[in-house]
Design an enzyme around this catalytic site. Structure first.
Site, mmCIF file in Angstrom:
data_model
loop_
_atom_site.group_PDB
_atom_site.id
_atom_site.type_symbol
_atom_site.label_atom_id
_atom_site.label_comp_id
_atom_site.label_asym_id
_atom_site.label_seq_id
_atom_site.Cartn_x
_atom_site.Cartn_y
_atom_site.Cartn_z
ATOM 1 N N HIS A 321 -17.069 7.340 25.568
ATOM 2 C CA HIS A 321 -15.856 6.944 25.077
ATOM 3 C C HIS A 321 -14.761 7.902 24.700
ATOM 4 C CE1 HIS A 321 -13.385 3.535 23.867
ATOM 5 N NE2 HIS A 321 -14.175 2.895 22.846
ATOM 6 N N LYS A 404 -1.668 -21.199 23.001
ATOM 7 C CA LYS A 404 -0.243 -20.764 22.843
ATOM 8 C C LYS A 404 0.699 -21.926 22.677
ATOM 9 C CE LYS A 404 1.488 -17.248 25.299
ATOM 10 N NZ LYS A 404 1.982 -16.622 26.217
ATOM 11 N N PRO A 410 -3.335 -16.177 21.526
ATOM 12 C CA PRO A 410 -4.756 -16.234 21.833
ATOM 13 C C PRO A 410 -5.612 -15.136 21.301
ATOM 14 C CG PRO A 410 -3.189 -16.857 23.601
ATOM 15 C CD PRO A 410 -2.432 -16.141 22.717
ATOM 16 N N TYR A 433 -12.599 -4.216 12.104
ATOM 17 C CA TYR A 433 -11.755 -3.304 13.026
ATOM 18 C C TYR A 433 -11.372 -3.908 14.515
ATOM 19 C CZ TYR A 433 -10.657 0.256 16.566
ATOM 20 O OH TYR A 433 -10.064 0.994 17.430
#
Length: 608
Positions: A321, A404, A410, A433
């Site tokens: 990452h 929506k 969404p 988070y």
């Protein structure tokens, strides 16, 4: 400004605005607002006092120094984030810090099928190599913000030819990619199979990509040479704790210059490919095997991009990452799906086979008993962590367009379902988070959207309160949605506070101060600060691009989701060693929460 037809992938990067430094006063107030819902009144009052003392004492000095840094750099966070969030950690990349993901080709074209491994591998290599060429020539389109302004494409530079280099105290990030206008760059591939490591050439000397038939010919040779016996299994070292891998790396380089040369070949490769003899029968099983499978010898966890093709034909990939976030993965996935949709699946590219070419070179390392001991310790560490991961994932009936039409985002709708699920299951708020992309700015990456707000928890309580009317629940739901929208805009506009507080902390240490009390306060950790969020979540786009990363804390969950047109897809990951968590139970709770939310917004009474 250049037109869409002539603009180049990276041409707008230098014109992007600098990453801003948020206001000290606003950041501290936003921090206090975020923690109030997860602490007791007494804890909050103590934290409020600590924050106010910080605001009038050391805080302004640290802010001033951070501002000076920002005046000298277009992205004051970039170097720090890479070092302190990733490279300085001594925990293994394997299992704990690496990502596992899967392209949509598994869903649309490549269901599990024995006997397809090498053909699919040759095609996957060809498709990814074509994207490498596209980036070299800067032919990929520039993504834009809703206002039409270009966003940062810088992460794509780390997709190929990138790798961590292990260190005892801290790793380094090595990047070799160059565009054609910048000069030549490596274009070979590393193939790992049954503990062996090979260098595979997929371009000729004119940087013309071989067709998948020629790549297949070379993979067949590699598989044949690997079948009789297991190789040196050097890849297992990349699964070790980083200090141990750093020591092993230094020792191996001291044994032989050839070892150092081989490591450089691996680091500089476009990407790595693992031919794995495991046989997962679903995408989730494949992703789980990618992050915690049995064949650790056929991984190079330091590489930014590793394709894994299993014996059953399932194709996933892993990545360190450090190098990039979701943007690069999304762009690659879009390219891949487009190529698979239009390509001749019998052979991609030139059908010519080059029988006279030399076969792939195997990288043979010089080792000794000390290296073997490092390998043993690496396997031991890996097995300890890999056995703890639990992952489930599937579709959930939730129509993005319908959501929506009811006036809800969404993404916010899914975040609300996650929070409602946690509150329902555990009876308390779950610090959360959510990834907020800061790509509007120069070399932008991410910041934190703290979705566990007062408004969110008030709504969760209302949903579970049988005395509340349908109208009251919907009004509370709208308030929670509005707050989520507010903090999302704040994060993507460079106004979130988590990365900013990290910057102030680092400045305090560089200036020789004691650690400020705000960071020692239990509330900081309890609210998720320092990477301690109970819920780690991210939206992975609006098409099939599945992915997952291990939870930040042992009693937490990772929830990663796709907002498909007619249904969502969610992947939940947790640690089996924690008696409080269960991936399947939490997935089912999220599905139930979405059903309840949908029912609430439909005509008629809500059944809660």
């Amino acid at each position: 400004m250049a037109t869409a037809k002539t603009e180049k992938t990276f041409q707008f990067e230098e014109d992007l605005p600098s990453l801003p430094v948020p206001s000290l006063e606003d950041s501290l107030q936003n921090y206090l607002d975020s923690v109030k819902v997860v602490v007791t009144p007494g804890e909050y009052e103590k934290t409020r006092r600590i924050v106010k003392e910080f605001e009038v004492n050391i805080g302004p000095k640290l802010h001033a120094e951070l501002t000076k840094r920002a005046e000298k750099s277009k992205n004051w966070l970039e170097e720090w984030w890479e070092k302190f969030a990733y490279l300085q950690s001594r925990e293994p990349v394997a299992v704990l810090n690496g990502a596992t993901a899967m392209d949509g080709v598994n869903m649309s074209m490549w269901p599990p099928r024995d006997g397809t491994q090498l053909k699919r591998a040759s095609q996957a290599i060809w498709v990814a190599s074509k994207y490498f060429l596209k980036l070299r020539r800067e032919e990929d389109s520039v993504d834009r913000a809703p206002n039409g302004n270009p966003i940062s494409m810088h992460q794509l530079r780390s997709l190929f030819c990138s790798c961590r280099e292990p260190g005892v105290d801290c790793d380094k990030m090595r990047r070799y990619f160059k565009t054609e206008s910048e000069g030549p760059c490596p274009n070979h591939v590393i193939v790992l199979c049954n503990g062996h490591i090979f260098r595979l050439e997929v371009f000729n000397e004119k940087e013309e990509l071989y067709g998948s038939n020629e790549i297949l010919r070379q993979l067949v040779d590699i598989k044949r040479r690997c079948s009789p016996w297991q190789g040196q299994c050097i890849g297992v070292l990349t699964a070790a704790k980083r200090d141990q891998w750093g020591k092993a790396y230094n020792h191996m380089c001291s044994l032989s210059n050839q070892n150092a040369d081989h490591f450089e070949v691996i680091r500089s490769a476009m990407f790595a490919v693992a031919l794995d003899d495991e046989t997962p029968r679903s995408h989730i099983q494949g992703m789980l095997a990618g992050v915690g499978g049995s064949n650790v010898q056929d991984r190079w966890y330091d590489k930014s991009y590793v394709q894994i093709i299993f014996e059953s034909g399932v194709f996933i990939y892993t990545s360190d990452h450090t190098a990039f976030d979701g943007l690069a993965a999304f762009k690659l996935a879009i390219h891949n799906q487009g190529e698979y949709n239009v390509a001749n699946m019998r052979c991609m590219g030139n059908e010519e086979i080059h029988e006279s070419r030399d076969m792939p070179e195997e990288l043979i390392f010089q080792t000794d008993d000390k290296v073997e001991e490092y390998k043993r310790l690496a396997v031991e560490s890996y097995m300890e962590h890999s056995s703890t991961i639990d992952m489930v994932g599937s579709h959930i009936d939730c129509d993005r367009k319908w959501v929506k039409s009811k006036g809800f985002s969404p993404d916010a709708f899914m975040q609300m379902a996650i929070q409602l699920s946690y509150y329902t299951k555990y009876g308390r708020p779950g610090t959360c988070y959510e990834t907020g992309a800061t790509v509007m700015f120069y070399h932008g990456r991410t910041d934190t959207i703290r979705t566990c707000t007062e408004e969110m928890i008030d709504w969760c309580k209302a949903m579970l309160d049988k005395t509340k009317s349908r109208g009251e629940k919907i009004e509370s739901m709208k308030a929670a949605h509005s707050k989520h929208h507010e903090i999302t805009l704040q994060a993507i506009s460079g106004g979130a506070f988590d990365r900013y507080l990290l910057g102030l902390y680092i400045i305090s240490q560089e200036m020789g101060y004691d650690v400020p009390e705000i960071f020692l306060d239990e509330t900081y950790t309890k609210s998720g600060g320092g990477g301690n969020f109970v819920l780690s979540t991210s939206q992975l786009g609006r098409f099939y691009q599945l992915g997952a990363v291990a939870p930040m804390v042992k009693n937490g969950y990772g929830v990663f989701y796709n907002l498909l047109a007619e249904r969502y897809f969610a992947t939940v990951i947790s640690y089996k060693t924690c008696p409080e968590t269960d991936s399947m139970e939490f997935f089912d709770q999220i599905r139930h929460s979405l059903m309840v939310m949908i029912q609430l917004l439909r005509e008629g009474p809500a059944k809660l």
